[in-house]
Scaffold this active site. Structure first.
Site, PDB file in Angstrom:
ATOM      1  N   ARG A 171      30.477   5.478 -29.245  1.00  0.00           N
ATOM      2  CA  ARG A 171      30.798   4.205 -29.910  1.00  0.00           C
ATOM      3  C   ARG A 171      29.583   3.296 -29.912  1.00  0.00           C
ATOM      4  O   ARG A 171      28.906   3.192 -28.895  1.00  0.00           O
ATOM      5  CB  ARG A 171      31.869   3.449 -29.126  1.00  0.00           C
ATOM      6  CG  ARG A 171      33.198   4.038 -28.992  1.00  0.00           C
ATOM      7  CD  ARG A 171      34.066   2.953 -28.318  1.00  0.00           C
ATOM      8  NE  ARG A 171      34.644   3.373 -27.073  1.00  0.00           N
ATOM      9  CZ  ARG A 171      34.324   2.906 -25.868  1.00  0.00           C
ATOM     10  NH1 ARG A 171      33.386   1.994 -25.711  1.00  0.00           N
ATOM     11  NH2 ARG A 171      34.935   3.346 -24.799  1.00  0.00           N
ATOM     12  N   TYR A 224      30.671  -0.419 -18.427  1.00  0.00           N
ATOM     13  CA  TYR A 224      30.868   0.805 -17.647  1.00  0.00           C
ATOM     14  C   TYR A 224      29.996   1.951 -18.149  1.00  0.00           C
ATOM     15  O   TYR A 224      29.938   3.002 -17.540  1.00  0.00           O
ATOM     16  CB  TYR A 224      32.353   1.220 -17.700  1.00  0.00           C
ATOM     17  CG  TYR A 224      32.930   1.095 -19.102  1.00  0.00           C
ATOM     18  CD1 TYR A 224      32.731   2.091 -20.054  1.00  0.00           C
ATOM     19  CD2 TYR A 224      33.611  -0.061 -19.489  1.00  0.00           C
ATOM     20  CE1 TYR A 224      33.209   1.955 -21.345  1.00  0.00           C
ATOM     21  CE2 TYR A 224      34.098  -0.205 -20.780  1.00  0.00           C
ATOM     22  CZ  TYR A 224      33.890   0.808 -21.710  1.00  0.00           C
ATOM     23  OH  TYR A 224      34.347   0.665 -22.991  1.00  0.00           O
ATOM     24  N   HIS A 253      35.232  -0.569 -26.437  1.00  0.00           N
ATOM     25  CA  HIS A 253      36.454   0.121 -26.836  1.00  0.00           C
ATOM     26  C   HIS A 253      37.236  -0.682 -27.872  1.00  0.00           C
ATOM     27  O   HIS A 253      37.702  -0.137 -28.865  1.00  0.00           O
ATOM     28  CB  HIS A 253      37.329   0.359 -25.602  1.00  0.00           C
ATOM     29  CG  HIS A 253      38.725   0.770 -25.924  1.00  0.00           C
ATOM     30  ND1 HIS A 253      39.014   2.030 -26.407  1.00  0.00           N
ATOM     31  CD2 HIS A 253      39.898   0.093 -25.870  1.00  0.00           C
ATOM     32  CE1 HIS A 253      40.327   2.104 -26.621  1.00  0.00           C
ATOM     33  NE2 HIS A 253      40.879   0.947 -26.312  1.00  0.00           N
TER      34      HIS A 253
HETATM   35  C1  LIG Z   1      49.793   7.294 -24.840  1.00  0.00           C
HETATM   36  C2  LIG Z   1      48.869   6.157 -24.695  1.00  0.00           C
HETATM   37  N1  LIG Z   1      48.375   5.851 -23.490  1.00  0.00           N
HETATM   38  C3  LIG Z   1      47.524   4.823 -23.346  1.00  0.00           C
HETATM   39  C4  LIG Z   1      47.161   4.058 -24.419  1.00  0.00           C
HETATM   40  C5  LIG Z   1      46.186   2.921 -24.275  1.00  0.00           C
HETATM   41  N2  LIG Z   1      44.907   3.335 -24.867  1.00  0.00           N
HETATM   42  C6  LIG Z   1      44.604   3.032 -26.136  1.00  0.00           C
HETATM   43  S1  LIG Z   1      43.180   3.729 -26.632  1.00  0.00           S
HETATM   44  C7  LIG Z   1      42.948   4.452 -25.138  1.00  0.00           C
HETATM   45  C8  LIG Z   1      41.749   5.307 -24.913  1.00  0.00           C
HETATM   46  C9  LIG Z   1      41.729   6.447 -25.860  1.00  0.00           C
HETATM   47  O1  LIG Z   1      40.643   7.243 -25.584  1.00  0.00           O
HETATM   48  P1  LIG Z   1      40.235   8.419 -26.550  1.00  0.00           P
HETATM   49  O2  LIG Z   1      41.397   9.278 -26.837  1.00  0.00           O
HETATM   50  O3  LIG Z   1      39.045   9.054 -25.955  1.00  0.00           O
HETATM   51  O4  LIG Z   1      39.864   7.667 -27.920  1.00  0.00           O
HETATM   52  P2  LIG Z   1      38.702   6.596 -28.157  1.00  0.00           P
HETATM   53  O5  LIG Z   1      39.298   5.247 -27.928  1.00  0.00           O
HETATM   54  O6  LIG Z   1      37.592   6.893 -27.254  1.00  0.00           O
HETATM   55  O7  LIG Z   1      38.345   6.769 -29.588  1.00  0.00           O
HETATM   56  C10 LIG Z   1      43.983   4.132 -24.266  1.00  0.00           C
HETATM   57  C11 LIG Z   1      44.078   4.576 -22.873  1.00  0.00           C
HETATM   58  C12 LIG Z   1      47.738   4.369 -25.664  1.00  0.00           C
HETATM   59  N3  LIG Z   1      47.481   3.640 -26.752  1.00  0.00           N
HETATM   60  N4  LIG Z   1      48.570   5.430 -25.788  1.00  0.00           N
END
Ligand SMILES: Cc1ncc(C[n+]2csc(CCOP(=O)(O)OP(=O)(O)O)c2C)c(N)n1
Ligand SMILES: [Mg+2]
Lengths: 332, 323
Positions: free
Chosen positions: B243, B255, B247
């Site tokens: 990214r 981090y 986030h």
């Molecule tokens: C089932 C679920 N758990 C937790 C969240 C909160 N959450 C939103 S995005 C995220 C991180 C997602 O990481 P990744 O799959 O690597 O996608 P990135 O954001 O890095 O594109 C989390 C924990 C969520 N939206 N859905």
């Protein structure tokens, strides 16, 4: 002591109050530990409730997990039935759906199904609720779902005082507790004593006394109900606001007694209207206080839709002061 | 520099244009969010453009994709209109979802974009279902499923991919490995380095590519999609990327170790591809400039459209619950 009497004390936020509860219980009992997505030192939970805890207690007791809600709750259960007292955080209450089997079929039933051989002393903490423009997957109020599952307890704190006292009780309770933290409350300040206290489960709090109409409200809606009560007072209407604080167990006595006194009741909750928290409260009142009612029971809740994103739409579905005042006037 | 099978000039231009559209779009969203013009939260795709564009450049309009909370780039790459995406992010009636979905939930069924779910990992079995439907209907369509490294730890990943593998469904599972799920680094939540390694447990190919190299992604996806269309089943394609920002919202992403961030940001897919295009004389500077001007104008027009669009009326909240 009720929240009202706590006035003279220091003011801290709901978020800080929750953190104090976690910290105090972790200091008090080595078996208590935290697990969840990003609860540790890099993020401290999506709403910063666990700020400082990983630093103080270490990563063994404040555990970052993969994005695996089912495993988070399942692991908490496994630890709970083998001597630990886990606190699982689900980042948003909506995502408890991913852990539904572990919650509803496992945590809730293990004690009963196995003939009382064990208990499942754990807490599942969840930020939840609408009003932050985060749409249908991050805004739901699902308390009612869990009320429908025997074996689970459901806590719904509306103030920093209740948040701290209820969380400490939840952690010490030997049953699985679903602990709902409204995301719009985290920043809200309120009086919290320096000295240790607990808020017992099953004891509603009269957040405002009145004699004309009873409002039963939960969580963020308690504050909207109090604002409505204040406005109605100017019109000479005296409103009593009752906050159940836990939905399971539910303090029906306080609610029923209030309605016996006022003869009128409005139930204000987030969450869809159909088969919601209000439906259960209304049914209890119909069974236990119908002879005292001078008007039909009124519910103010969200319509039966998912929570929409656009603030225009979202504000339309969330109960507000105006809708509450209208409902009160309808039953007068 | 690696060499790749020659793509036509128009295709290369298209890849660059789409990537730039996403970048400018996301930079603009960030700016507007900072000015409080966008409600809620945002998860930007800036830095990861080569993944969505490299994959979707292999897809036809009637192919499907599923998307995530970080979904603007997927929409743009699949051919959704900038102005209607922007309008949705603003919560306007003219947005793809009439203001009901917002940034995390954009869908454009007219171009096979089956929607963004904000439940991490939830799109994986849905893509499997789209693949099943293709198979049942006997067409030669394909489906691409985008998800993050974090999502690959959900049960839906295992269940969804195993099912597609077992039934040889025409799906490609694209793991956008940006090394973090919020503040959690991949190494803190799995023992393996390459998510693609997991493919072997489903008996399907697992491929890892540099997700900041649009041609690498294009070629890997090309092969996977050919395989899918030929009835040979799914592929797990992992694209390593990063990214450009935090986030969500204003996350400063502290981090992420500085050296790591610096190294990755140097490998920004956009300047990299631009240089490549110029050095290989695939496009002239003038041609590139023309693309850049057109993209800026398109993004500006999208913002204007979104700003000028009306909000839905409050009662519309009640529509669309049931068919
Ligand atoms: C089932 C679920 N758990 C937790 C969240 C909160 N959450 C939103 S995005 C995220 C991180 C997602 O990481 P990744 O799959 O690597 O996608 P990135 O954001 O890095 O594109 C989390 C924990 C969520 N939206 N859905
Ligand atoms: Mg990630």
């Amino acid at each position: 002591m009720s929240t009202l009497e706590a006035d003279a004390m220091r003011e801290i936020t709901y978020c800080d109050a929750l953190r104090e509860a976690l910290r105090e219980e972790m200091l008090r009992d080595d078996r208590v530990f935290l697990l969840g997505e990003d609860v540790g030192k890099h993020w401290h939970g999506a709403f910063k409730v666990s700020r400082g805890l990983a630093e103080e207690f270490g990563e063994e007791r404040v555990r970052d997990t993969p994005i695996s809600e089912s495993a988070i709750v399942g692991a908490a259960i496994g630890a709970a039935i083998t001597g630990m007292r886990p606190i699982a955080e689900i980042m948003f209450g909506d995502l408890s759906t991913l852990a539904m089997d572990q919650i509803a079929n496992q945590a809730a039933k293990i004690r009963y199904m196995f003939g009382g051989q064990t208990a499942v002393p754990m807490v599942v903490r969840m930020p939840f609720g609408a009003g932050a423009s985060v749409a249908a997957h991050h805004s739901q109020s699902l308390e009612a779902w869990f009320m429908h599952v025997p074996g689970l307890l459901v806590a719904v704190p509306s103030t920093p005082y209740d948040a701290k006292g209820l969380l400490k009780t939840a952690i010490r309770n030997d049953n699985p507790v679903m602990f709902f933290e409204h995301k719009l409350l985290y920043g809200m300040k309120g009086s919290v004593p320096e000295d240790e206290y607990l808020v017992p489960f099953g004891e509603a709090d009269v957040k405002r006394s009145g004699k004309d109409v009873t409002i039963v409200a939960t969580l963020f809606m308690v504050h909207k109900a109090l604002a409505a009560a204040e406005a109605l007072a100017k019109d000479g209407v005296s409103v009593e606001v009752i906050d159940p604080r836990t939905l399971t167990p539910l303090d029906t006595e306080t609610i029923v007694n209030s309605v016996k006194k006022t003869g009128r009741v409005v139930i204000v909750t987030e969450g869809c209207r159909t088969a919601g928290v209000g439906a259960e409260v209304a049914a209890i009142l119909a069974e236990e206080a119908i002879d005292y009612l001078d008007a039909p029971i009124k519910r103010v809740a969200e319509p039966d839709t998912p929570i929409p994103f656009s603030p225009v739409l979202e504000n339309f579905v969330i109960p507000d002061e105006k809708k509450i005042i209208k409902a009160v006037k309808d039953v007068l | 520099m690696e060499t790749y099978p020659l793509l036509e000039k128009e295709k290369l231009k298209e890849l660059y244009r789409k990537m730039l559209e996403i970048r400018r779009f996301e930079d603009t969203v960030f700016e507007l969010f900072g000015k409080n013009l966008i409600p809620g939260t945002i998860h930007l795709y800036a830095g990861e453009e080569a993944v969505a564009v490299g994959v979707c450049a292999n897809l036809r309009k009637d192919d499907y994709i599923t998307s995530t909370h970080r979904g603007h780039g997927h929409c743009i790459a699949k051919g959704a209109q900038l102005k209607r995406i922007m309008a949705e992010i603003f919560g306007k009636k003219t947005g793809y979802c009439k203001g009901k979905g917002g940034s995390m939930h954009i869908a454009d069924f007219s171009v096979g974009m089956l929607g963004a779910t904000a439940v991490v990992g939830a799109g994986i079995p849905i893509a499997t279902g789209a693949g099943l439907s293709i198979k049942l209907r006997g067409t030669d369509q394909a489906a691409a499923c985008f998800f993050g490294d974090g999502a690959s730890n959900q049960g839906t990943f295992h269940e969804g991919i195993n099912l597609a593998a077992t039934w040889s469904l025409p799906v490609i599972y694209v793991c956008e490995n940006n090394l973090y799920a919020m503040g959690t680094s991949q190494s803190a939540v799995m023992r393996i380095k390459d998510v693609a390694d997991r493919a072997s447990s489903y008996g399907i190919p697992g491929v890892t590519v540099d997700g900041n190299d649009v041609l690498a992604v294009y070629n890997a996806a090309n092969e996977a999609i050919k395989r899918a269309r030929a009835g040979k089943g799914p592929t797990l394609l992992e694209c390593k990327t990063y990214r450009r920002r935090g986030h969500s919202r204003f996350d400063p992403a502290t981090y992420r170790p500085e050296e790591e961030a610096e190294a990755w940001l140097k490998r920004d897919p956009l300047p990299r591809f631009r240089t490549q295009l110029l050095e290989t004389a695939a496009l002239t500077l003038e041609e590139i400039t023309r693309v850049e001007e057109a993209v800026s104008a398109a993004v500006e027009a999208a913002v204007q459209f979104a700003m000028e669009s009306p909000y839905p009326t409050p009662e519309e909240a009640l529509d669309d619950v049931y068919a």
